[in-house]
Scaffold this active site. Structure first.
Site, PDB file in Angstrom:
ATOM      1  N   LYS A   5       0.841  -1.207   0.000  1.00 57.89           N
ATOM      2  CA  LYS A   5       0.000   0.000   0.000  1.00 57.89           C
ATOM      3  C   LYS A   5       0.869   1.247   0.000  1.00 57.89           C
ATOM      4  O   LYS A   5       1.543   1.551   0.974  1.00 57.89           O
ATOM      5  CB  LYS A   5      -0.915   0.037   1.234  1.00 57.89           C
ATOM      6  CG  LYS A   5      -1.997   1.084   1.075  1.00 57.89           C
ATOM      7  CD  LYS A   5      -2.461   1.706   2.371  1.00 57.89           C
ATOM      8  CE  LYS A   5      -1.707   2.935   2.792  1.00 57.89           C
ATOM      9  NZ  LYS A   5      -1.840   4.114   1.920  1.00 57.89           N
ATOM     10  N   GLU A  63      10.045   0.765  10.292  1.00 53.76           N
ATOM     11  CA  GLU A  63      11.093   1.757  10.002  1.00 53.76           C
ATOM     12  C   GLU A  63      10.443   3.117  10.171  1.00 53.76           C
ATOM     13  O   GLU A  63       9.675   3.548   9.304  1.00 53.76           O
ATOM     14  CB  GLU A  63      11.595   1.586   8.559  1.00 53.76           C
ATOM     15  CG  GLU A  63      12.244   0.264   8.259  1.00 53.76           C
ATOM     16  CD  GLU A  63      13.563   0.094   8.977  1.00 53.76           C
ATOM     17  OE1 GLU A  63      14.108   1.081   9.509  1.00 53.76           O
ATOM     18  OE2 GLU A  63      14.051  -1.041   9.022  1.00 53.76           O
ATOM     19  N   CYS A  83      14.272  10.337   6.521  1.00 56.67           N
ATOM     20  CA  CYS A  83      14.304   9.917   7.924  1.00 56.67           C
ATOM     21  C   CYS A  83      15.722   9.958   8.495  1.00 56.67           C
ATOM     22  O   CYS A  83      15.887  10.022   9.711  1.00 56.67           O
ATOM     23  CB  CYS A  83      13.726   8.528   8.052  1.00 56.67           C
ATOM     24  SG  CYS A  83      14.456   7.399   6.875  1.00 56.67           S
ATOM     25  N   GLU A 133      10.485  15.573  14.666  1.00 58.38           N
ATOM     26  CA  GLU A 133      10.894  15.405  13.266  1.00 58.38           C
ATOM     27  C   GLU A 133      10.160  16.445  12.417  1.00 58.38           C
ATOM     28  O   GLU A 133       8.938  16.406  12.304  1.00 58.38           O
ATOM     29  CB  GLU A 133      10.531  13.985  12.815  1.00 58.38           C
ATOM     30  CG  GLU A 133      11.096  13.632  11.470  1.00 58.38           C
ATOM     31  CD  GLU A 133      10.703  12.227  11.032  1.00 58.38           C
ATOM     32  OE1 GLU A 133       9.549  11.837  11.239  1.00 58.38           O
ATOM     33  OE2 GLU A 133      11.566  11.527  10.472  1.00 58.38           O
TER      34      GLU A 133
HETATM   35  P1  NAD Z   1       2.908   8.156   7.514  1.00 58.83           P
HETATM   36  O1  NAD Z   1       3.163   7.376   8.749  1.00 58.83           O
HETATM   37  O2  NAD Z   1       1.944   9.282   7.558  1.00 58.83           O
HETATM   38  O3  NAD Z   1       2.408   7.193   6.342  1.00 58.83           O
HETATM   39  C1  NAD Z   1       3.115   6.025   6.005  1.00 58.83           C
HETATM   40  C2  NAD Z   1       2.139   5.016   5.425  1.00 58.83           C
HETATM   41  O4  NAD Z   1       1.269   4.573   6.463  1.00 58.83           O
HETATM   42  C3  NAD Z   1       1.239   5.587   4.328  1.00 58.83           C
HETATM   43  O5  NAD Z   1       1.080   4.629   3.308  1.00 58.83           O
HETATM   44  C4  NAD Z   1      -0.044   5.834   5.069  1.00 58.83           C
HETATM   45  O6  NAD Z   1      -1.183   5.839   4.210  1.00 58.83           O
HETATM   46  C5  NAD Z   1      -0.074   4.664   6.031  1.00 58.83           C
HETATM   47  N1  NAD Z   1      -0.933   4.839   7.203  1.00 58.83           N
HETATM   48  C6  NAD Z   1      -1.321   5.993   7.788  1.00 58.83           C
HETATM   49  N2  NAD Z   1      -2.132   5.736   8.837  1.00 58.83           N
HETATM   50  C7  NAD Z   1      -2.228   4.378   8.940  1.00 58.83           C
HETATM   51  C8  NAD Z   1      -2.922   3.499   9.832  1.00 58.83           C
HETATM   52  N3  NAD Z   1      -3.660   3.957  10.834  1.00 58.83           N
HETATM   53  N4  NAD Z   1      -2.793   2.179   9.643  1.00 58.83           N
HETATM   54  C9  NAD Z   1      -2.035   1.682   8.640  1.00 58.83           C
HETATM   55  N5  NAD Z   1      -1.386   2.482   7.744  1.00 58.83           N
HETATM   56  C10 NAD Z   1      -1.478   3.810   7.900  1.00 58.83           C
HETATM   57  O7  NAD Z   1       4.356   8.612   7.013  1.00 58.83           O
HETATM   58  P2  NAD Z   1       4.673   9.577   5.798  1.00 58.83           P
HETATM   59  O8  NAD Z   1       4.292  10.943   6.255  1.00 58.83           O
HETATM   60  O9  NAD Z   1       4.123   9.030   4.538  1.00 58.83           O
HETATM   61  O10 NAD Z   1       6.253   9.425   5.697  1.00 58.83           O
HETATM   62  C11 NAD Z   1       7.126  10.138   6.458  1.00 58.83           C
HETATM   63  C12 NAD Z   1       7.572   9.352   7.674  1.00 58.83           C
HETATM   64  O11 NAD Z   1       8.224   8.153   7.252  1.00 58.83           O
HETATM   65  C13 NAD Z   1       8.581  10.096   8.492  1.00 58.83           C
HETATM   66  O12 NAD Z   1       8.293   9.950   9.858  1.00 58.83           O
HETATM   67  C14 NAD Z   1       9.898   9.401   8.155  1.00 58.83           C
HETATM   68  O13 NAD Z   1      10.882   9.538   9.121  1.00 58.83           O
HETATM   69  C15 NAD Z   1       9.460   8.003   7.964  1.00 58.83           C
HETATM   70  N6  NAD Z   1      10.446   7.252   7.177  1.00 58.83           N
HETATM   71  C16 NAD Z   1      11.251   6.347   7.837  1.00 58.83           C
HETATM   72  C17 NAD Z   1      12.221   5.636   7.134  1.00 58.83           C
HETATM   73  C18 NAD Z   1      13.123   4.644   7.831  1.00 58.83           C
HETATM   74  O14 NAD Z   1      13.875   3.948   7.158  1.00 58.83           O
HETATM   75  N7  NAD Z   1      13.071   4.530   9.139  1.00 58.83           N
HETATM   76  C19 NAD Z   1      12.371   5.845   5.763  1.00 58.83           C
HETATM   77  C20 NAD Z   1      11.537   6.770   5.132  1.00 58.83           C
HETATM   78  C21 NAD Z   1      10.569   7.457   5.860  1.00 58.83           C
END
Ligand code: NAD
Length: 497
Positions: free
Chosen positions: A175, A250, A284, A384
């Site tokens: 997804k 992650e 991240c 962040e």
């Molecule tokens: P997000 O958590 O808002 O969304 C990530 C995914 O989760 C999306 O596909 C979203 O639709 C889904 N999602 C949202 N609510 C959900 C729920 N209740 N249940 C299941 N899925 C749900 O993150 P974002 O804003 O898209 O991305 C940025 C974040 O990702 C930052 O915090 C960043 O640090 C992190 N990130 C971490 C890494 C790593 O390797 N640790 C790498 C890239 C990004």
């Protein structure tokens, strides 16, 4: 115009037939539309993945044959790098040079790596541990994996998720984030064209709160793997707990970038610019906290500001652009709110802090921003921000530097800058972060395990270690005595022979 999603080997609309436009953060134009999937679509994809896992050929194929599908998909992606990079850049706002020269080629290399690494999976040697029988350890796939990805590196994060999941024989429902689904659908297309069996990979577009939540709760899903925000990780852990699913998370980061007094300042400043503003700071591992020794802070900041002034902000599709718009105007607003908070809490704004509208750019832009005199307790030093905002903090002693560096809830990545070997090793060892660089910040290879500590999550993307996250060990015991009544049976029933 009008994308479909991949469920059970078919390209389909949402069951509700609803669609949603996907827009460019640069000019607001509609790039395409995608199905607005919901819970019903998530359930259909889980059924397809379950069927493919329980009865389909994919988990039963030898690793070599699975690897061949990967190599075909990698070759298809390689041949499409230019259009895929353009699509990624238009949809996400990242610069074309990053998409085309970094994200896409690296993703191809990741798939080639997994094609081979999947053949090296090992378990312990079998042995006669009880004396009466042989025990075999089989490393097996976990089952149906839900892979949920963020919007910052849409294609690459999807590859990092499905790469180790599929090669080990799991089946996947992928997804993508709602703002950036387009290249993930193209990843599904490449695997479909490469001959992946039906249902082994399903791609469902739609909101996280519905599609993602359904996947996290669904009893037929064995594992949920998320790259996303820490708050989302917590929700997923909770939802997954109902059926005791394995999770791999992650999550966010707040990387320290520690500059000791003896560091090569020119190198440190170049590193800070590149690692701080990479992907518009929507990374991240981005170096957001520049923790600089007080004796060199003045020089460091002066040089940093000279370099910041030369950053070229603009159309992400131009190869001369260094910083494009952020992914969405919502993210732009969020980042500018953090900037206001920084000012209110007493940090000194030295550059940026605006939305660049003054410079005639109408997209989701935030100018490259530098705050000085940031203290560890400030919001911008703890949370962040996920935008092009660098904080400069000051330290005096080694212990103070490490205390500031480790003094956040995150533990994903960090770096130390020094020419003294002992300082470098001591600091690298003491940092509670999953990736630590010395005199650099960011480099990762397909072979290097990447993942966090603390509230940055657990598990690994990339590297052979990631294969273990997606497999489980079964122990199979084979009796070698051939006796009806074994010597130990009396401990339950009867007397010793
Ligand atoms: P997000 O958590 O808002 O969304 C990530 C995914 O989760 C999306 O596909 C979203 O639709 C889904 N999602 C949202 N609510 C959900 C729920 N209740 N249940 C299941 N899925 C749900 O993150 P974002 O804003 O898209 O991305 C940025 C974040 O990702 C930052 O915090 C960043 O640090 C992190 N990130 C971490 C890494 C790593 O390797 N640790 C790498 C890239 C990004």
């Amino acid at each position: 115009m009008g994308q479909k999603m991949l469920i059970g080997g078919e390209w389909v609309e949402a069951s509700s037939a609803a669609t949603v436009p996907v827009t460019s953060p640069f000019d607001g134009a509609t790039i395409d539309t995608v199905p607005q999937g919901g819970r019903e679509d998530a359930r259909a994809a889980v059924d397809a993945a379950r069927e493919a896992f329980d009865r389909g050929p994919w988990p039963r194929m030898p690793p070599r044959a699975r690897g061949e599908v990967y190599l075909k998909a990698a070759a298809l992606i390689q041949s499409r790098i230019a259009p895929l990079a353009e699509l990624e850049s238009r949809n996400q706002g990242k610069t074309i040079k990053q998409a085309q020269d970094a994200d896409l080629p690296f993703s191809v290399d990741n798939l080639i790596f997994y094609a081979g690494a999947g053949r090296l999976l090992d378990a312990k040697s079998p042995g006669e541990f009880t004396g009466d029988g042989t025990t075999i350890f089989r490393r097996e796939p976990v089952g149906v994996v839900a892979s949920i990805t963020p919007w910052n590196y849409p294609f690459m994060m999807a590859v990092w998720k499905i790469g180790p999941a599929l090669i080990t024989g799991n089946t996947v429902v992928l997804k993508p984030a709602s703002w950036t689904p387009l290249t993930t659908l193209e990843l599904g297309r490449a695997f479909d064209e490469a001959g992946l069996p039906k249902g082994a990979l399903n791609v469902v577009t739609g909101p996280g709160g519905e599609v993602g939540d359904e996947l996290s709760r669904h009893p037929k899903v064995d594992m949920v793997s998320l790259t996303g925000d820490t708050a989302t990780g917590k929700k997923i852990m909770e939802a997954a707990s109902g059926t005791v699913k394995r999770t791999q998370l992650e999550l966010g980061g707040k990387a320290p970038f520690v500059v000791f007094e003896d560091a090569d300042l020119a190198a440190a400043v170049e590193g800070a610019i590149v690692a701080g503003y990479v992907n518009g700071g929507q990374d991240c591992t981005a170096a957001t906290r520049l923790i600089v020794h007080r004796n060199v802070r003045g020089k460091f900041v002066k040089r940093l500001l000279e370099r910041v002034a030369a950053i070229r902000v603009g159309d992400p599709l131009q190869r001369t652009t260094d910083l494009g718009p952020l992914v969405h105007t919502t993210q732009q607003r969020r980042v500018l709110e953090f900037v206001e908070k920084g000012k209110d809490e007493g940090a000194q704004l030295l550059a940026g802090g605006t939305d660049e509208r003054a410079k005639q750019l109408t997209g989701a832009f935030v100018a490259p921003t530098v705050f000085d005199a940031v203290t560890p307790d400030m919001t911008i030093a703890q949370r962040e921000v996920f935008g092009p905002v660098l904080d400069v903090l000051e330290f005096e002693t080694f212990d103070q530097a490490l205390e500031i560096a480790n003094g956040v809830e995150y533990g994903l990545a960090g770096s130390v800058w020094t020419n003294d070997l002992r300082t470098a090793v001591k600091a690298a060892n003491a940092l509670r972060f999953g990736d630590v660089w010395v005199n650099d910040h960011l480099p990762l290879g397909s072979e290097t395990p990447h993942g966090g500590m603390k509230q940055s999550g657990f598990g690994k993307d990339l590297g052979a270690d990631s294969l273990y996250d997606y497999t489980t060990v079964k122990n199979i015991y084979i009796d070698l005595t051939g006796q009806a009544r074994k010597a130990w049976h009396y401990t339950t029933y009867g007397d010793p022979a």
